[in-house]
Design a protein around this motif. Structure first.
Motif, PDB file in Angstrom:
ATOM      1  N   PRO A 272      14.963   5.359  26.787  1.00 54.79           N
ATOM      2  CA  PRO A 272      14.713   5.560  28.216  1.00 54.79           C
ATOM      3  C   PRO A 272      16.020   5.620  29.002  1.00 54.79           C
ATOM      4  O   PRO A 272      16.116   6.309  30.012  1.00 54.79           O
ATOM      5  CB  PRO A 272      13.874   4.346  28.609  1.00 54.79           C
ATOM      6  N   GLU A 273      17.028   4.911  28.504  1.00 56.86           N
ATOM      7  CA  GLU A 273      18.315   4.886  29.216  1.00 56.86           C
ATOM      8  C   GLU A 273      19.037   6.230  29.143  1.00 56.86           C
ATOM      9  O   GLU A 273      19.982   6.464  29.890  1.00 56.86           O
ATOM     10  CB  GLU A 273      19.202   3.758  28.670  1.00 56.86           C
TER      11      GLU A 273
ATOM     12  N   ARG B  15      21.442 -11.107  25.609  1.00 59.50           N
ATOM     13  CA  ARG B  15      22.477 -10.140  25.239  1.00 59.50           C
ATOM     14  C   ARG B  15      23.663 -10.119  26.188  1.00 59.50           C
ATOM     15  O   ARG B  15      24.346  -9.106  26.328  1.00 59.50           O
ATOM     16  CB  ARG B  15      21.880  -8.729  25.132  1.00 59.50           C
TER      17      ARG B  15
ATOM     18  N   MET C 100      12.849   6.220  22.110  1.00 57.08           N
ATOM     19  CA  MET C 100      13.603   4.974  22.005  1.00 57.08           C
ATOM     20  C   MET C 100      14.758   4.916  22.997  1.00 57.08           C
ATOM     21  O   MET C 100      15.473   3.934  23.058  1.00 57.08           O
ATOM     22  CB  MET C 100      14.106   4.759  20.567  1.00 57.08           C
TER      23      MET C 100
ATOM     24  N   MET D  43      14.785  18.667  38.685  1.00 59.98           N
ATOM     25  CA  MET D  43      13.636  18.810  39.565  1.00 59.98           C
ATOM     26  C   MET D  43      12.849  20.064  39.232  1.00 59.98           C
ATOM     27  O   MET D  43      13.405  21.076  38.850  1.00 59.98           O
ATOM     28  CB  MET D  43      14.084  18.847  41.023  1.00 59.98           C
TER      29      MET D  43
ATOM     30  N   TYR E 289      17.047   8.211  32.534  1.00 60.15           N
ATOM     31  CA  TYR E 289      16.826   7.885  33.952  1.00 60.15           C
ATOM     32  C   TYR E 289      17.931   8.395  34.863  1.00 60.15           C
ATOM     33  O   TYR E 289      17.706   8.561  36.051  1.00 60.15           O
ATOM     34  CB  TYR E 289      16.580   6.386  34.146  1.00 60.15           C
TER      35      TYR E 289
ATOM     36  N   GLY F 208      25.104  -2.299  14.969  1.00 62.10           N
ATOM     37  CA  GLY F 208      24.112  -3.230  15.508  1.00 62.10           C
ATOM     38  C   GLY F 208      23.216  -2.592  16.553  1.00 62.10           C
ATOM     39  O   GLY F 208      22.437  -3.287  17.206  1.00 62.10           O
ATOM     40  N   ASN F 209      23.307  -1.280  16.738  1.00 60.44           N
ATOM     41  CA  ASN F 209      22.469  -0.614  17.739  1.00 60.44           C
ATOM     42  C   ASN F 209      21.003  -0.589  17.302  1.00 60.44           C
ATOM     43  O   ASN F 209      20.690  -0.760  16.138  1.00 60.44           O
ATOM     44  CB  ASN F 209      22.936   0.830  17.943  1.00 60.44           C
ATOM     45  N   LYS F 210      20.142  -0.321  18.275  1.00 62.59           N
ATOM     46  CA  LYS F 210      18.736  -0.119  17.929  1.00 62.59           C
ATOM     47  C   LYS F 210      18.622   1.126  17.038  1.00 62.59           C
ATOM     48  O   LYS F 210      19.420   2.045  17.156  1.00 62.59           O
ATOM     49  CB  LYS F 210      17.889   0.017  19.185  1.00 62.59           C
TER      50      LYS F 210
ATOM     51  N   TYR G 123      19.167  -1.408  32.468  1.00 61.88           N
ATOM     52  CA  TYR G 123      17.938  -0.616  32.530  1.00 61.88           C
ATOM     53  C   TYR G 123      17.234  -0.688  31.186  1.00 61.88           C
ATOM     54  O   TYR G 123      17.865  -0.935  30.162  1.00 61.88           O
ATOM     55  CB  TYR G 123      18.273   0.847  32.875  1.00 61.88           C
ATOM     56  N   ARG G 124      15.959  -0.442  31.186  1.00 61.85           N
ATOM     57  CA  ARG G 124      15.198  -0.472  29.921  1.00 61.85           C
ATOM     58  C   ARG G 124      15.856   0.440  28.885  1.00 61.85           C
ATOM     59  O   ARG G 124      16.174   1.584  29.183  1.00 61.85           O
ATOM     60  CB  ARG G 124      13.777   0.007  30.161  1.00 61.85           C
ATOM     61  N   GLY G 125      16.033  -0.106  27.711  1.00 61.25           N
ATOM     62  CA  GLY G 125      16.611   0.682  26.632  1.00 61.25           C
ATOM     63  C   GLY G 125      18.116   0.548  26.537  1.00 61.25           C
ATOM     64  O   GLY G 125      18.699   0.771  25.497  1.00 61.25           O
ATOM     65  N   SER G 126      18.765   0.208  27.652  1.00 60.44           N
ATOM     66  CA  SER G 126      20.216   0.072  27.627  1.00 60.44           C
ATOM     67  C   SER G 126      20.590  -1.381  27.350  1.00 60.44           C
ATOM     68  O   SER G 126      19.820  -2.294  27.626  1.00 60.44           O
ATOM     69  CB  SER G 126      20.801   0.504  28.976  1.00 60.44           C
ATOM     70  N   TRP G 127      21.773  -1.578  26.805  1.00 63.06           N
ATOM     71  CA  TRP G 127      22.237  -2.932  26.556  1.00 63.06           C
ATOM     72  C   TRP G 127      23.426  -3.289  27.431  1.00 63.06           C
ATOM     73  O   TRP G 127      24.126  -4.236  27.173  1.00 63.06           O
ATOM     74  CB  TRP G 127      22.582  -3.106  25.082  1.00 63.06           C
TER      75      TRP G 127
END
Lengths: 273, 584
Positions: free
Chosen positions: B79-80, A188, B77, B88, B83, B349-351, A144-148
């Protein structure tokens, strides 16, 4: 195996999010109960029966368990997302195309798409088989976006072509593509296998640190971080064989000095390498 | 009648009033604790039957990252992180998402579900104060406030270097008013300024670039200014060298600096009735001790240095700490300590993201996962619990996860269970890497905290430490009517049944805010008004004028005009200034 048939009964405008369509959710329910499962459309939920006729081939119920349940979906599902999300067992056959996120996070069972699949098919999949007879969109088996962390296990078979970022962040499992892919295939990648019979555009295997990636056709632009280690003839993986001579590389050393990714590239199609 | 309620027959734990599990009724009228309700008032009051349940004051979190630029950078930074965790919308509540960095609404509801009613944001960069207040204003229900990051501030480094303590004090006072913040936060003093030049400081006596200030001078200077002004809370210190093997020594030496500086809280407030003296007596509040307690020389030979720091704290009375526990799993590391985040980036090495805040400070963000299989992470888990179990006096400790650095605040119930149950710790030892046991003292600790201790670590001492005990952290006469009822019978407490503890702490039976039930069994049932506290610190007008001449002069280095610098009160929900140093 008990068979539940879903027949689309009207045209869909705003796309549906139908994570309720799984053998796990259907198991043990009557047609009426299945029809009451909630489906999202935009900010609202509707009963599944609002969009689908729920029929069955025999008996009153879906299977007692997910394992015994087959869901046959008739109609074009390109505007229905998330079919089979997180399913653990059983089978879904889509007699047409599938919308985004088909088989996302699936853990077991099988999904057969006889048409095309939109983007994010098999995203972060953990097990089972996703078989797409047509073409697939972007992000197949991807994180998913943002995940590696992308696909961890299971199999994806695509008889046509796929687009960008196939197998992004893949940790395990196998993806076979009979046609071509575009950019960033196997970006990746840390484990598992991606085998593409056709060609690729560019950035193949960038930042990969493990796993195996095979491109049977031409790579338009080869990435610079790979080191040639030798050549191999006719590598095969299970039922999939790849005839001819392949050049074998390791990488991607552009980021890590300890990368252990393996990249096979067809020698004939890539004479410049 | 709104804000009027009777909570009957519960086992009450109110350490500031030395009430340890007595069966009592708590009465609240118009949002404040009262001795009793008249028969007429009782007729209109809500009544909660708390028979067989635990009753405490509403939870107070004194160190959490919940609002402002870096928290939002974390949300953007990641989004993961969002989701899979969704909330709700209901008729009453907003939708939301996010696990370690939830959206502001979800954050408020999640805290309320656990019985917390007051949360202080741990780091507000002055230039980001508006943004921080906007997010605090949008966070439902929680009473809030924020600490202003001043440990690498150009004006203060200059004043303290030149020995101009009066001007430094006038500047701090003006900054608190200007940005509507509450206390002084000091992050990696003198080091973050060096990070602007790609460097850090490595010891307490290393002078930094251009300002020639050492960490020792900054800590001493700010601690003195803090008491000159009579701030509500002690200097809030994030010590140098954080997260490096061997850092426990610099931590211990940093704690020695404010020894001898006498705490002088000068607040002009109405004090709730308490048996204990509710004013603070500490001159330094060290945050997330775990991250500052590594011994050893590398990640290969590192071990816990908590014992050593705890021994020091056990023998001194000027220190209070919060733990910074790491309960395994997902986290988002965010701090004003820019170089520390860079080190974590090179390690993982993470973002990551890093920011320089002009003349004031810096910050960084990086996603992190604590794994039971990882030797260092397992050791960190043990160290976090050691900080709370090896320091003997609970009035010197506060329980946090430095949320979301060690893990999200929603893991507090798990941490409480580890503290209360040796069986729970043993279970985790059996699941995690052996370094947790081999390289810490935790395995030999059989101490199990009581509900009374937990009330100190999560309410009474947090409120007392930060100077909020005049209205928070107790159920004394005149205190805010913030109450948590846990479905936990202290008579039948079984520390081996830690799952039960986790369940009870995760969803309070009732969370009551200013006499209104806001959450019942974790479900939000009302969303009342909230308050934002800040320190209105008074100094002589003349001194402020002199200081402002300097500030305006140096303001040419800022990218914005002086008139645009302050945060107006309209950015705050029910702004509640606390008068400091009014009677001089």
């Amino acid at each position: 195996m008990a068979e539940v048939v879903l027949i689309l009964k009207k045209e869909i405008d705003i796309k549906l999010e139908a994570e309720a369509i799984t053998p796990d959710a259907f198991a043990g329910k009557s047609a009426e109960e299945i029809g009451k499962l909630e489906i999202w459309q935009g900010p609202k939920t509707y009963p599944l029966a609002e969009f689908f006729d729920v029929e069955r081939n025999e008996g009153d119920f879906a299977g007692e368990t997910a394992e015994d349940t087959l869901i046959r979906i008739k109609g074009d599902m390109l505007r229905v997302k998330k079919i089979g999300e997180g399913m653990t067992a059983g089978r879904i056959e889509i007699e047409g195309s599938a919308g985004m996120h088909v088989g996302t996070g699936m853990k077991g069972g099988e999904i057969l798409v006889s048409g095309d699949a939109d983007s994010w098919a098999g995203m972060e999949m953990e097990g089972g088989l996703l078989h797409i007879k047509g073409n697939a969109g972007d992000h197949v088996g991807c994180a998913y976006r943002g995940s590696w962390h992308g696909m961890k296990g299971g199999h994806i078979v695509i008889e046509g072509s796929a687009r960008h970022q196939l197998g992004g962040g893949m940790d395990g499992g196998e993806i076979f593509v009979e046609g071509n892919v575009e950019g960033f295939c196997g970006i990746r990648q840390t484990g598992g296998l991606i085998a593409v019979r056709g060609g690729a555009l560019r950035t193949v295997g960038v930042e990969m640190s493990g796993g195996t990636l095979l491109i049977g056709g031409r790579i338009e632009r080869f990435s610079p971080g790979f080191e040639y280690v030798g050549s191999e003839t006719g590598p095969s993986f299970g039922d999939f064989e790849y005839a001819g001579e392949f050049k074998k590389f390791t990488g991607d050393f552009a980021i890590s000095k300890r990368a252990k990714g393996v990249l096979y590239v067809a020698a004939d199609a890539n004479p410049g390498l | 009648m709104a804000g009027t309620i009777a909570i009957k027959n519960g086992y009450v734990f109110d350490p500031l009033n030395e009430i340890n599990g007595d069966v009592m009724d708590i009465f609240i009228r118009d949002g404040k604790v009262v001795r009793e309700l008249s028969a007429a008032e009782m007729q209109d009051a809500k009544v909660i039957d708390a028979t067989g349940m635990t009753v405490m004051a509403g939870g107070v979190d004194s160190h959490s990252h919940v609002a402002g630029a870096k928290v939002n950078a974390g949300r953007q930074m990641r989004p993961e992180d969002h989701y899979k965790t969704n909330l709700m919308k209901t008729d009453l509540t907003h939708s939301g998402s996010g696990y370690t960095v939830p959206s502001v609404y979800k954050q408020g509801y999640d805290y309320a579900a656990m019985g917390y009613t007051t949360v202080f944001e741990a780091a507000v960069p002055p230039l980001e104060a508006r943004h921080t207040h906007e997010e605090m204003r949008a966070t439902p229900m929680l009473d809030m406030g924020g600490y202003l990051v001043l440990g690498n501030n150009w004006f203060l480094m200059r004043y303290l270097r030149d020995g101009e303590f009066d001007r430094a004090a006038a500047y701090v006072a003006w900054m608190m008013k200007t940005h509507k913040t509450y206390g002084i936060k000091c992050v990696n003093p003198a080091g973050v300024e060096n990070w602007g030049w790609g460097d850090n400081v490595n010891n307490l006596d290393q002078a930094n670039i251009h300002f020639e200030m050492t960490p020792r001078e900054m800590i001493k200077g700010l601690a003195e200014v803090n008491e000159m002004l009579g701030m509500p809370m002690p200097l809030h210190l994030h010590a140098n060298n954080l997260g490096h093997p061997g850092c426990y020594e610099i931590t211990k030496d940093s704690l020695k600096i404010p020894d001898g500086i006498k705490a002088k809280q000068k607040m002009d407030v109405e004090w709730a009735e308490t048996k204990m003296d509710p004013s603070r007596d500490r001159s330094v509040y060290l945050t997330h001790l775990m991250f500052n307690s590594f011994a050893g020389t590398s990640w290969g030979d590192c071990e816990s240095g908590v014992k050593d720091v705890a021994d020091y704290i056990n023998n001194k009375d000027h220190v209070v700490i919060d733990s910074g526990c790491t309960p395994f799993g997902e986290a988002t590391v965010m701090t004003g300590d820019g170089p520390a985040i860079h080190d974590l980036y090179t390690l993982t090495g993470n973002k990551w993201s890093n920011a320089d805040i002009e003349l004031e400070c810096g910050s960084g963000v990086l996603p992190f996962t604590y794994l039971k299989a990882n030797p260092v992470h397992s050791l960190q888990w043990a160290m976090g619990l050691e900080t709370l179990l090896l320091i003997k006096d609970p009035w010197k400790t506060i329980m946090t996860t430095d949320s979301p650095n060690g893990g999200p605040f929603t893991k507090y119930p798990v941490v409480m269970a580890w503290l209360m149950s040796e069986a729970s710790r043993k279970q985790t030892f059996s699941e995690c890497h052996k370094w947790a046991n081999d390289r810490s003292e935790l395995g030999g600790v059989d101490r199990e905290l009581s509900l009374y201790d937990i009330a100190i670590l999560t309410r009474a001492n947090t409120a007392r430490t930060i100077g909020m005990a005049h209205r928070k952290g107790s159920l004394g006469l005149g205190a805010d009517g913030d109450v948590t009822v846990y479905n936990l019978n202290p008579q039948k407490l079984d520390s081996n049944n830690y799952e039960e503890l986790i369940r009870a702490f995760a969803r309070a039976e009732y969370t009551i805010k200013a006499g209104e039930i806001v959450a019942k069994n974790g479900e939000i049932v009302s969303v009342p008004e909230k308050r934002t506290y800040y320190s209105e610190v008074h100094v002589e007008d003349e001194k402020e004028k002199e200081m402002l001449v300097d500030v305006k002069e140096w303001f040419r280095y800022y990218t914005l005009g002086f008139a645009n610098y302050p945060t107006p009160e309209k950015y705050l929900a029910n702004p509640t200034p606390i008068q400091i140093n009014k009677e001089r």
